[in-house]
Enzyme design. Sequence first.
Site, short mmCIF file in Angstrom:
data_model
loop_
_atom_site.label_atom_id
_atom_site.label_comp_id
_atom_site.label_asym_id
_atom_site.label_seq_id
_atom_site.Cartn_x
_atom_site.Cartn_y
_atom_site.Cartn_z
N SER A 2 0.87 -1.18 0.00
CA SER A 2 0.00 0.00 0.00
C SER A 2 0.90 1.22 0.00
O SER A 2 2.05 1.14 0.47
CB SER A 2 -0.86 0.00 1.27
OG SER A 2 -1.50 1.25 1.44
N TYR A 35 -3.13 -1.36 10.30
CA TYR A 35 -3.10 -1.67 8.86
C TYR A 35 -1.77 -1.20 8.25
O TYR A 35 -1.07 -1.97 7.60
CB TYR A 35 -4.29 -1.00 8.16
CG TYR A 35 -4.27 -1.15 6.65
CD1 TYR A 35 -4.58 -2.35 6.05
CD2 TYR A 35 -3.89 -0.08 5.84
CE1 TYR A 35 -4.53 -2.50 4.68
CE2 TYR A 35 -3.85 -0.22 4.46
CZ TYR A 35 -4.17 -1.43 3.88
OH TYR A 35 -4.12 -1.58 2.51
#
Length: 270
Positions: free
Chosen positions: A131, A144
């Site tokens: 990400s 996350y």
Amino acid sequence: MKTIFITGASSGIGKATAKLFQAKGWNVIATMRKPENETELSQLEHVTLLPLDVTRLAQIKSTVAKASSLFDIDVVVNNAGYGLMGALEAFSDENIVRQVETNFLGTVRVTHEFIPYFRNAKKGMFINVTSIGAHTSFPFTSIYNGTKWAVEGWSECLSIELSMFNVGVKTVSPSATKTELFSHNSDITPLPFYHAAEKKMLGMINPDSTPEEIADVIYEAVTDNKDQLRYFAGKKSKAIYDRRQEIGAEASRKELKKLYFDGLGLENNS
Ligand code: NDP
């Protein structure tokens, strides 16, 4: 015909990647938690559905064994994951453990199971979907982001280690993409002290990329024959990364505090 093994292929980026490689003439092993519910990929030629929950070690072992007995696998895409969102203190221990077990340990365990196979074959490639959150910082996605930073660092180490056996490791880092990523937070109760800041942060997420755009970059990473670790995908990823490189990590952190919290009347926000 080359073969690609994909985790989390039931939706979003994983499904778009399965469809793209199939369309490009690849044999695709699309793994997912509930293959019995899949109606689209199951109609495509040269696509095999296999069950895989990346938090279940025994199933990782049985599915990798099954896949490698059926086909000569060239590429593994570690894509399965979800986005735990909220203030850290709002999470239960179970929330935290499940996020780490899925996004980080799931990727590690699938890779661990495939390494002897690729080492023996003296070829192979792992593509790890991380990400842009693995290269910068956002509030309210700390676990996350932590899992994605972990996958980036681990991938860099492994890319050196496995080069001994001609096995590649690459990461693909998307920016916000239109998928179901953050739709699994119904068991998190938002805490009132964070409400205004969370609302502002949520309003700033603009998923302006498509899963197909990210799949294109995964395809590029698999086929470009470059010895390159990192690929940025999506409309904003490279710009966000470049900004942090340009001003440095400390200045970037201060800039992000201002971006997210200015105007909320918070103290200690300089
Ligand atoms: P989706 O929610 O659409 O897809 C996630 C996939 O992961 C689903 O197939 C889901 O399966 C699967 N999954 C979740 N938990 C498990 C598990 N325990 N075992 C196996 N599969 C599991 O989101 P995305 O397509 O966006 O997510 C794909 C990857 O992209 C993730 O790693 C995510 O972190 C990354 N990413 C996404 C971004 C975005 O903005 N969308 C930005 C940056 C990175 P099921 O259908 O069973 O829930």
